[in-house]
Design a protein around this motif. Structure first.
Motif, PDB file in Angstrom:
ATOM      1  N   GLU A 106       0.859  -1.174   0.000  1.00 56.14           N
ATOM      2  CA  GLU A 106       0.000   0.000   0.000  1.00 56.14           C
ATOM      3  C   GLU A 106       0.901   1.230   0.000  1.00 56.14           C
ATOM      4  O   GLU A 106       1.904   1.249   0.706  1.00 56.14           O
ATOM      5  CB  GLU A 106      -0.848   0.021   1.276  1.00 56.14           C
ATOM      6  CG  GLU A 106      -2.053  -0.893   1.244  1.00 56.14           C
ATOM      7  CD  GLU A 106      -3.092  -0.423   0.238  1.00 56.14           C
ATOM      8  OE1 GLU A 106      -3.359   0.793   0.186  1.00 56.14           O
ATOM      9  OE2 GLU A 106      -3.627  -1.284  -0.491  1.00 56.14           O
ATOM     10  N   PRO A 107       0.535   2.272  -0.749  1.00 56.27           N
ATOM     11  CA  PRO A 107       1.361   3.479  -0.716  1.00 56.27           C
ATOM     12  C   PRO A 107       1.430   4.073   0.682  1.00 56.27           C
ATOM     13  O   PRO A 107       0.486   3.969   1.455  1.00 56.27           O
ATOM     14  CB  PRO A 107       0.647   4.433  -1.670  1.00 56.27           C
ATOM     15  CG  PRO A 107      -0.209   3.575  -2.518  1.00 56.27           C
ATOM     16  CD  PRO A 107      -0.554   2.370  -1.719  1.00 56.27           C
ATOM     17  N   ARG A 108       2.542   4.698   0.969  1.00 52.17           N
ATOM     18  CA  ARG A 108       2.785   5.380   2.237  1.00 52.17           C
ATOM     19  C   ARG A 108       2.537   4.486   3.440  1.00 52.17           C
ATOM     20  O   ARG A 108       1.812   4.832   4.357  1.00 52.17           O
ATOM     21  CB  ARG A 108       1.931   6.646   2.337  1.00 52.17           C
ATOM     22  CG  ARG A 108       2.345   7.703   1.310  1.00 52.17           C
ATOM     23  CD  ARG A 108       1.682   9.010   1.551  1.00 52.17           C
ATOM     24  NE  ARG A 108       2.107   9.598   2.805  1.00 52.17           N
ATOM     25  CZ  ARG A 108       3.194  10.363   2.936  1.00 52.17           C
ATOM     26  NH1 ARG A 108       3.935  10.618   1.897  1.00 52.17           N
ATOM     27  NH2 ARG A 108       3.518  10.859   4.086  1.00 52.17           N
ATOM     28  N   THR A 109       3.164   3.323   3.400  1.00 53.50           N
ATOM     29  CA  THR A 109       3.102   2.474   4.579  1.00 53.50           C
ATOM     30  C   THR A 109       4.510   2.310   5.105  1.00 53.50           C
ATOM     31  O   THR A 109       5.458   2.270   4.338  1.00 53.50           O
ATOM     32  CB  THR A 109       2.570   1.075   4.235  1.00 53.50           C
ATOM     33  OG1 THR A 109       3.188   0.651   3.026  1.00 53.50           O
ATOM     34  CG2 THR A 109       1.079   1.069   4.099  1.00 53.50           C
ATOM     35  N   LYS A 110       4.600   2.217   6.422  1.00 54.45           N
ATOM     36  CA  LYS A 110       5.915   2.026   7.010  1.00 54.45           C
ATOM     37  C   LYS A 110       6.298   0.561   6.900  1.00 54.45           C
ATOM     38  O   LYS A 110       5.465  -0.333   6.895  1.00 54.45           O
ATOM     39  CB  LYS A 110       5.892   2.455   8.466  1.00 54.45           C
ATOM     40  CG  LYS A 110       5.687   3.948   8.577  1.00 54.45           C
ATOM     41  CD  LYS A 110       6.745   4.583   9.421  1.00 54.45           C
ATOM     42  CE  LYS A 110       6.330   4.594  10.869  1.00 54.45           C
ATOM     43  NZ  LYS A 110       7.409   5.032  11.738  1.00 54.45           N
ATOM     44  N   LEU A 111       7.599   0.362   6.796  1.00 46.63           N
ATOM     45  CA  LEU A 111       8.108  -0.989   6.656  1.00 46.63           C
ATOM     46  C   LEU A 111       8.631  -1.468   8.005  1.00 46.63           C
ATOM     47  O   LEU A 111       9.227  -0.691   8.740  1.00 46.63           O
ATOM     48  CB  LEU A 111       9.279  -0.980   5.684  1.00 46.63           C
ATOM     49  CG  LEU A 111       8.955  -0.865   4.215  1.00 46.63           C
ATOM     50  CD1 LEU A 111      10.158  -0.348   3.475  1.00 46.63           C
ATOM     51  CD2 LEU A 111       8.560  -2.233   3.684  1.00 46.63           C
TER      52      LEU A 111
END
Ligand code: ATP
Ligand code: ADP
Ligand code: SF4
Ligand code: SF4
Ligand code: MG
Ligand code: MG
Lengths: 384, 348, 346
Positions: B282-287
């Motif tokens: 998903e865009p703009r998700t933290k890893l």
């Protein structure tokens, strides 16, 4: 506790401790110069060379003190005396002395030969009085490292023998050291200043001025040095002494000798201008002057030092070679090249090999400078 | 371990690396670049070696070919190469580094493709000359024959106009073409094993796709074994049959590619897979990340090399004892105390 | 909910580099590194610029920061004072009052930090340049900044060589943040980092954006990284933007054949998804001698005769999605579906 710490959580907190030993901590906060020094220290040969060069320049400073005979005083009587060994002990006691020489004529060749007479011991004195000289050109003194009590050292001690005119070779070697090691310094310094300045301007501003300086460099590099040297030597005022003429020529030649360094400096500037950290400084609004001095200069200062160290032996070799060929210094100046010129005659060399002794310091000092330069160059970029 | 797999497949592997240790003895201390790596390569299969920078992937490749540079040296281990018609395998680790035998194997039976194609060619000769020379070095053929074969090779690796390109110098070619030339050179002596060290790291995605396709195509045509070294999990997933995961000079996990990606066992492999940015995310998700960074090679942790960064580390065990590479299932191995008990005495 | 006010608007930006030959360095041609591109970035959002090497991403970034002077075009920046200035036009001296509001994060964590300065000197340099005279004040601010990028302030006196790539990148970020910029241009900030460290830096950048309300122009070639960080994505090919859209739209339903090919070329980290990839033939066009018509036509599977002669322009195909392709409305292309991390672990 450790188990509870998830890897993801660590990212939100402060970065993990850098587990460092004391030694690593020391390296982490070491400045450029400290790192360079640590790296240089590992270069054994360069370290030794540094000490050797230091010793040579000390000799140059104390040349008159280390000499014991007036380097100019000739005496046909004492022509071509062989080196004379020093005996340090006399009947088990420390008492340095040399044997007095008895001059005889060889009954067959009618040549003058000198033979040591073990019965006549000439004791050596330290800090003895001898010929008068001006120390560092300032104050008059007549103290010398060695001499003889009461007598005249010139007539009694011949550590490295004498030349055809009967001048003491050891003393001349000491004095020669001074001239040979220093006469080119002004030229090298001038080359250095010109090289850094013009190379810096060229690399920094680029464009037309860069093209101009580059073309000038190309022209200068195509000038053959030896014919120019001879022309200049002929053009110098007649009433100048040999040393003055030589000095003037080295200075004039430095006007074409700066090109190598200028290329190096220009190259460094061009490379540094592209570095991201320079752009970062520009974006932060740091002034142009500060970018040059604070951000760019420190990273090639060390290179300049190394380049200079490698330029010095060139200057010494040039003096020796030119003087040997009769183009540089000439008697009555005393330099290594001049001393070697005396040894040009094969016959003399065969009979009096000690005349070649001036070659040894030349070889040693050139090697030492080159090793030192290599060591400095390797240490110069502690981040490379 | 080697014997277990051999039995399982009924066929001995082409290449077995067993307990390989390659150290660099530098002024600052000993760098244990490869510190007990074990794995094997089956005939006709593609094996991937994956790990972050400095974990010893390249040095492993250099060790196999015996071109580790001083002050580096193989200090222990075996590198067994099995030839089809020989009875006993040869141990490459025991061969003389400059001897005739290893030189015949290097570029003959085992070929290498480097990360940086520019530095692998001499800039002063045309590419054609360099490939022709390699062919003549290993095979007894005339110049004309070698040249024809070179043109064939260039055509095979998809270089347009090989008759013209053969006389070009390396700097006249783009990165992608140079890498193709490099592969052509590696293939020139019909190697049994091709080692590709980061073959696409310096290339763009679209060129990377071309080169990976080419490698796969050639592998299928020639049935050679390929070892792909990379730090890119995507390349591993696309290309390999078996995967070897390395961390600080050790193999921490190895197994079939599907198991490595879908049932990773070692905490490092698991964390690595979680932390890679994925095109499916998903865009703009933290890893999720792995804490800390890879230790400095002089500062290798005691016990399990991964323990300072491991979320599952067991104090008193992981920091004291060194785990061993142990089977988890038939062909799947991991080196972690979650899967085996520490030996009684801590290894010295 | 972010405010929708463009912080930066780039209009018809061009930057050409002359090709010089011969002794007189005569200009014999031009590299059209950036060739008429337009886009905007809203306050608080991240726009990613992706494309293959040499397509003009860095040149665009540097033109925006005026590290390079654009050949033509406008770069409209809204300053903290609310004015809109055209940085492309202003002389360098006139830029000074607001230049610090745009800062850069670099790709190479090694060359971006001066090895001869301590971390303190590096991070405090912008403060000094902006006139913070007191050393104590600078020290406090540097401490604050280091904590912001999750580094220990104790390490202030160390030199960069004592840090790993990821830590150096954090130092670079701290320096960029020193003067409270509103726009951060990050040129491939994670490309040179190890995989496990990439994620740390990406997360940090996301956090900082939320904490400080930063706006990012994020230059990258790795589409997986881009997917994680950006709100919108612009795809470049040979100096031109071929497609701009919201991240989700662009990845799921690309409208330009080049975008589709790029997406399909990315190696997917899942062996069960080994698919038939679209492998583009040939090589990226040379920006000194671009092809006629659509620059992509020699490699495009959908090219028609019109593509060889007529240059397409960037058109809004649907709200928020701009594509530069004659056939954008008629062809159907494949993207990648968002599916969590794409993996089942454990
Ligand atoms: N010539 C050398 N001298 C000293 N140490 C070396 C040398 N070559 C490699 N090493 C060390 O060996 C270790 C493994 O290096 P290697 O090149 O195999 O890593 P890698 O996994 O290929 O990394 P990368 O992805 O960066 O290429 C590193 O710690 C490296 O510093
Ligand atoms: N200073 C320069 N002189 C000449 N050409 C340049 C210069 N800088 C960049 N270029 C050219 O411009 C194009 C775009 O470069 P760049 O923006 O650096 O690409 P990217 O960042 O996408 O890798 C390339 O073809 C490159 O060779
Ligand atoms: S042995 Fe311990 S520290 Fe090492 S990976 Fe396994 S659980 Fe983690
Ligand atoms: S304009 Fe034509 S050549 Fe260009 S991308 Fe569209 S279909 Fe392909
Ligand atoms: Mg490597
Ligand atoms: Mg770039």
């Amino acid at each position: 506790m450790r188990k509870a710490k998830s890897p993801a959580a660590a990212d939100n907190g402060i970065d993990e401790a850098l587990v460092t030993s004391a030694a690593e901590e020391r390296v982490s906060v070491a400045t450029q110069w400290q790192l360079m020094w640590w790296r240089f220290r590992k270069h054994r040969l360069a370290m030794i060379s540094g000490v050797v060069i230091l010793a040579f320049y000390l000799v140059a400073i104390f040349a008159d003190f280390l000499a014991y005979a007036d380097p100019q005083s000739t005496e046909a009587f004492r022509s071509l005396i062989a080196p004379q060994p020093i005996h340090f002990f006399d009947e088990g006691r420390f008492s340095p002395h040399v044997f007095a020489l008895i001059g005889k004529r060889d009954p067959r060749t009618f040549k003058r030969v000198y033979e040591p007479d073990p019965e006549q011991k000439v004791p050596l004195r330290f800090f003895a009085e001898g010929y008068e000289y001006k120390f560092l050109g300032i104050f008059r003194t007549n103290r010398h490292l060695i001499g003889v009590d009461g007598g005249n050292a010139e007539e009694l001690i011949f550590l490295l023998g004498t030349d055809q005119l009967g001048r003491d070779l050891w003393s001349r070697l000491m004095i020669a050291c001074r001239l040979s090691l220093t006469i080119g310094l002004a030229g090298v310094t001038l080359s250095l200043v010109l090289g850094v300045l013009l190379g810096g301007i060229s690399g920094l501003y680029g464009g037309a001025i860069d093209t101009l300086i580059q073309r000038v460099i190309e022209i200068l590099r195509s000038i053959p040095t030896i014919p120019l040297w001879m022309g200049l030597a002929a053009a110098m005022p007649r009433d100048w002494g040999v040393v003055q003429v030589y000095f003037a020529i080295t200075v004039i030649l430095s006007l074409i000798g700066w090109t190598d360094l200028a290329r190096v400096v220009r190259g460094r500037f061009l490379a540094l201008r592209e570095e991201d950290f320079v752009l970062a400084a520009e974006l932060a609004g740091v002034s142009q002057m500060r970018i040059i001095l604070r951000h760019m200069a420190p990273s090639f200062l060390s290179h300049i030092i190394a380049a200079t160290t490698l330029a010095l032996p060139n200057m010494i070799i040039s003096e020796t070679a030119l003087s040997f060929l009769g183009l540089g210094l000439r008697p009555p100046a005393v330099s290594w090249g001049v001393l070697l010129q005396d040894a040009q005659n094969i016959q003399t060399v065969a009979l009096s090999p000690w005349l070649l002794s001036a070659a040894l310091p030349v070889v040693v000092v050139i090697l030492a400078f080159n090793f030192l330069g290599d060591g400095l160059r390797d240490a110069a970029d502690p981040y490379g | 371990m080697a014997d277990q797999i051999a039995r399982a497949n009924g066929q001995p592997p082409m290449l077995t690396v067993e307990g390989l240790k390659t150290y660099f003895f530098t002024d600052e201390g000993t760098v244990r670049a490869v510190d007990g790596a074990s794995f094997e390569v089956q005939a006709g299969k593609t094996v991937g070696i994956v790990g972050e920078s400095g974990c010893g992937k390249s040095v492993t490749a250099l060790s196999i070919l015996r071109i580790v540079e001083r002050p580096g040296r193989i200090v222990a281990g075996q590198i067994l190469l099995r030839r089809p018609n020989a009875k006993a395998p040869v141990d490459l680790a025991l061969l003389e580094a400059e001897g005739a035998e290893i030189r015949a194997i290097r570029g003959g039976e085992i070929a290498l493709v480097f990360q940086e194609p520019m530095t692998s060619f001499s800039p002063h000769y045309t590419i054609g000359n360099q490939i022709v020379e390699t062919i003549q070095l290993h095979q007894d053929v005339g110049k004309e024959e070698a040249r024809n074969r070179t043109i064939e090779l260039l055509r095979m690796v998809g270089i347009p106009n090989p008759e013209r390109r053969i006389d070009e110098y390396p700097f006249e070619l783009s990165g992608g073409l140079r890498q193709r030339m490099m592969i052509a050179m590696a293939l020139s002596c019909n190697p049994k094993i091709l080692i590709a060290d980061e073959p696409t790291t310096a290339l763009d995605v679209t060129t990377q796709a071309q080169i990976l396709d080419l490698l796969r195509d050639i592998q299928q045509r020639t049935q050679m074994s390929v070892i792909i070294i990379t730090h890119d999990m995507g390349v591993i997933a696309e290309m390999t049959d078996d995967v070897i995961v390395m961390y600080l000079g050790r193999v921490v996990e190895s197994g079939p590619v599907d198991e490595i990606f879908h049932q990773p066992k070692h905490p490092y492999t698991q964390a690595l897979l979680r932390s890679i940015p994925s095109i499916f995310a998903e865009p703009r998700t933290k890893l999720p990340t792995i804490a800390g960074s890879i230790p400095h090679p002089h500062n290798r942790p005691t016990g399990c090399p991964f323990h300072p960064r491991c979320a599952e580390a067991m104090p008193g065990i992981c920091d004291r004892h060194e785990p061993r590479l142990r089977p988890i299932s038939e062909a799947h191995f991991a080196s972690c105390f979650l899967y085996h008990e520490p030996e009684a005495a801590p290894p010295s | 909910m972010r405010m929708v006010v463009p912080l930066l608007e780039v209009r018809n930006l061009q930057r050409f580099f002359p090709i010089r030959k011969g002794l007189l360095r005569r200009i014999v041609g031009q590299v059209r590194a950036v060739d008429d591109i337009s886009f905007h970035i809203n306050k608080g959002e991240t726009l990613s610029l992706v494309g293959e090497s040499g397509c003009g991403k860095t040149t665009t970034a540097r033109c925006i920061l005026r590290a390079l002077k654009p050949t033509s075009g406008e770069v409209l920046f809204q300053t903290a004072e609310g004015e809109v200035v055209d940085t492309a036009e202003l002389p360098k001296a006139a830029l000074k009052p607001f230049r610090h509001q745009m800062q850069m994060i670099f790709q190479d964590p090694f060359s971006s930090l001066n090895p001869r300065m301590t971390v303190f000197d590096i991070v405090a340099e912008p403060l000094l340049a902006s006139g913070v005279k007191s050393r104590e004040q600078r020290r406090r601010r540097v401490e604050e900044l280091l904590e912001l990028v999750r580094l220990r302030p104790e390490f202030m006196q160390r030199f960069p060589h004592a840090f790993s790539g990821g830590q150096r990148q954090r130092i670079g970020i701290a320096r960029a943040l020193a003067l409270n910029p509103s726009l951060i241009v990050a040129d491939e900030p994670v490309s040179a980092l190890d995989v496990s460290v990439q994620a740390q830096i990406l997360n940090l950048m996301l956090d900082l954006q939320d904490e400080l309300g930063l706006t990012y122009l994020f230059v990258a070639h790795d589409l997986s990284v881009v997917k994680h960080i950006s709100d919108r994505v612009a795809v470049m090919y040979v100096g031109k933007i071929v497609e701009i859209a919201e991240t989700k739209t662009l990845f799921k339903a690309p409208k330009h054949p080049y975008t589709e090919a790029l997406l399909s070329a990315v190696p997917k980290p899942d062996p069960r998804r080994r698919s038939e990839r679209i492998v583009l033939q040939g090589e990226v066009a040379d920006p000194a001698h671009p092809p006629s018509g659509c620059y992509f036509h020699p490699r495009c599977a959908h090219a028609i005769d019109r593509c060889k002669t007529e240059t397409p322009s960037l058109e809004e195909i649907q709200p928020g999605q701009f594509v530069s392709c004659h056939r954008a409305r008629e062809i159907s292309l494949n993207g990648v579906e968002a599916q969590g991390n794409g993996m089942t672990i454990g």
